[in-house]
Write a protein that holds these residues in place. Structure first.
Motif, short mmCIF file in Angstrom:
data_model
loop_
_atom_site.label_atom_id
_atom_site.label_comp_id
_atom_site.label_asym_id
_atom_site.label_seq_id
_atom_site.Cartn_x
_atom_site.Cartn_y
_atom_site.Cartn_z
N LYS A 3 0.93 -1.01 -0.03
CA LYS A 3 -0.23 -0.06 0.04
C LYS A 3 0.84 1.18 0.02
CE LYS A 3 -3.61 2.38 2.50
NZ LYS A 3 -4.52 2.30 3.99
N GLY A 4 0.72 1.74 -1.01
CA GLY A 4 1.71 3.07 -1.28
C GLY A 4 0.94 4.53 -1.31
N ASP A 5 1.72 5.38 -1.41
CA ASP A 5 1.09 6.67 -1.46
C ASP A 5 1.02 7.46 -2.83
OD1 ASP A 5 3.77 6.77 -2.37
OD2 ASP A 5 4.51 7.85 -0.59
N GLY A 6 0.92 6.70 -3.96
CA GLY A 6 1.00 7.25 -5.56
C GLY A 6 2.07 7.43 -6.08
N ASN A 7 3.06 7.10 -5.36
CA ASN A 7 4.45 7.30 -5.96
C ASN A 7 4.93 6.01 -6.80
OD1 ASN A 7 5.75 9.99 -5.24
ND2 ASN A 7 5.72 9.19 -3.18
N THR A 8 5.70 6.08 -7.84
CA THR A 8 6.33 4.86 -8.45
C THR A 8 7.45 4.46 -7.26
OG1 THR A 8 5.30 5.79 -10.57
CG2 THR A 8 7.03 3.89 -10.45
N TYR A 9 7.61 2.97 -7.36
CA TYR A 9 8.73 2.30 -6.72
C TYR A 9 9.25 1.34 -7.59
CZ TYR A 9 6.93 4.33 -2.35
OH TYR A 9 6.37 5.30 -1.39
N GLN A 10 10.46 0.69 -7.37
CA GLN A 10 11.08 -0.47 -7.87
C GLN A 10 11.09 -1.45 -6.85
OE1 GLN A 10 14.93 0.51 -9.22
NE2 GLN A 10 14.09 1.95 -10.96
N PHE A 11 10.59 -2.88 -7.28
CA PHE A 11 11.07 -3.81 -6.70
C PHE A 11 12.15 -4.57 -7.51
CE2 PHE A 11 10.07 -8.59 -5.60
CZ PHE A 11 10.50 -8.32 -4.37
N ARG A 12 13.24 -4.90 -6.62
CA ARG A 12 14.52 -5.39 -7.16
C ARG A 12 14.87 -6.80 -6.40
NH1 ARG A 12 18.87 -1.05 -8.37
NH2 ARG A 12 17.69 0.50 -9.46
N VAL A 13 15.52 -7.61 -7.23
CA VAL A 13 16.27 -8.82 -6.62
C VAL A 13 17.77 -9.00 -7.50
CG1 VAL A 13 13.86 -10.11 -6.58
CG2 VAL A 13 15.20 -10.31 -8.71
N GLN A 14 18.23 -9.75 -6.62
CA GLN A 14 19.65 -10.28 -7.17
C GLN A 14 19.67 -11.73 -6.75
OE1 GLN A 14 21.78 -7.16 -4.84
NE2 GLN A 14 22.75 -6.62 -6.76
N PRO A 15 20.35 -12.26 -7.80
CA PRO A 15 20.56 -13.90 -7.60
C PRO A 15 21.69 -14.04 -6.63
CG PRO A 15 21.56 -12.99 -9.53
CD PRO A 15 21.01 -11.92 -8.99
N SER A 16 22.67 -13.19 -6.07
CA SER A 16 23.39 -13.39 -5.33
C SER A 16 23.88 -12.15 -4.56
CB SER A 16 24.82 -13.98 -5.97
OG SER A 16 25.58 -12.91 -6.61
N ASN A 17 24.43 -12.14 -3.42
CA ASN A 17 25.01 -10.99 -2.76
C ASN A 17 26.19 -10.43 -3.25
OD1 ASN A 17 22.82 -10.92 -0.84
ND2 ASN A 17 23.80 -12.30 0.58
N SER A 18 26.74 -10.87 -4.17
CA SER A 18 28.04 -10.18 -4.86
C SER A 18 27.51 -9.83 -6.34
CB SER A 18 29.09 -11.30 -5.24
OG SER A 18 28.74 -12.40 -5.78
#
Length: 161
Positions: free
Chosen positions: A75-90
């Motif tokens: 639930k957001g405020d009307g702004n656009t956000y990004q959801f990000r993933v990475q397959p490794s911490n490096s």
């Protein structure tokens, strides 16, 4: 279920990373709301060459298939956000999907193979997400050259077919 926020959730593995890592002065905060949701909020500013805030979890260890999807309830405020993933911490690159919030609870489904690679805000000439694991999750907001307040509630993140 990858993460289901509740009043009893341990959020110690969720950390803020702002543009302060590069000299900016944006400031995000993350805590549990009274209702037990993840609460990511603060201010982003372009002052001092800034412009982003994020909350991340580097301790995820989930086996996936790129044909699967991640489903997030926010639930957001009307702004656009990004959801990000990475397959490794490096991994230097992140795989992203932008989503626009509308002030109501939304369930957003993101197919892993549709997540596009980026590094420091630049699109990369690489294939979309095609890995068998996720080690890192992040919600991020970047300013479009305008200082702004932000607020995002996160209820859950789950892997679905």
């Amino acid at each position: 279920m990858i993460f289901d926020f509740s009043k009893d959730s341990d959020i110690s593995n969720w950390r803020i990373e702002d543009d302060r890592v590069m000299g900016g002065i944006s400031q995000g905060k993350f805590e549990l709301s009274d209702q037990g949701h993840g609460h990511f909020y603060g201010n982003v500013t372009v002052e001092s060459n800034g412009g982003f805030s994020s909350v991340q979890n580097n301790s995820v260890d989930v086996e996936v298939d790129p044909s699967q999807s991640l489903q997030i309830k926010v639930k957001g405020d009307g702004n656009t956000y990004q959801f990000r993933v990475q397959p490794s911490n490096s991994a230097r690159e992140s795989y992203i999907k932008e989503f626009k919030t509308n002030g109501e609870w939304q369930t957003i489904k993101v197919k892993l193979s549709d997540m596009e690679p980026t590094y420091r805000g630049r699109d990369l000439d690489m294939p979309n997400f095609n890995f068998d694991q996720i080690k890192h999750l992040r919600f991020m907001i970047g300013t479009k050259k305008v200082d702004q307040k932000f607020e995002l509630f996160i209820d859950s993140i789950e892997l679905v077919d």
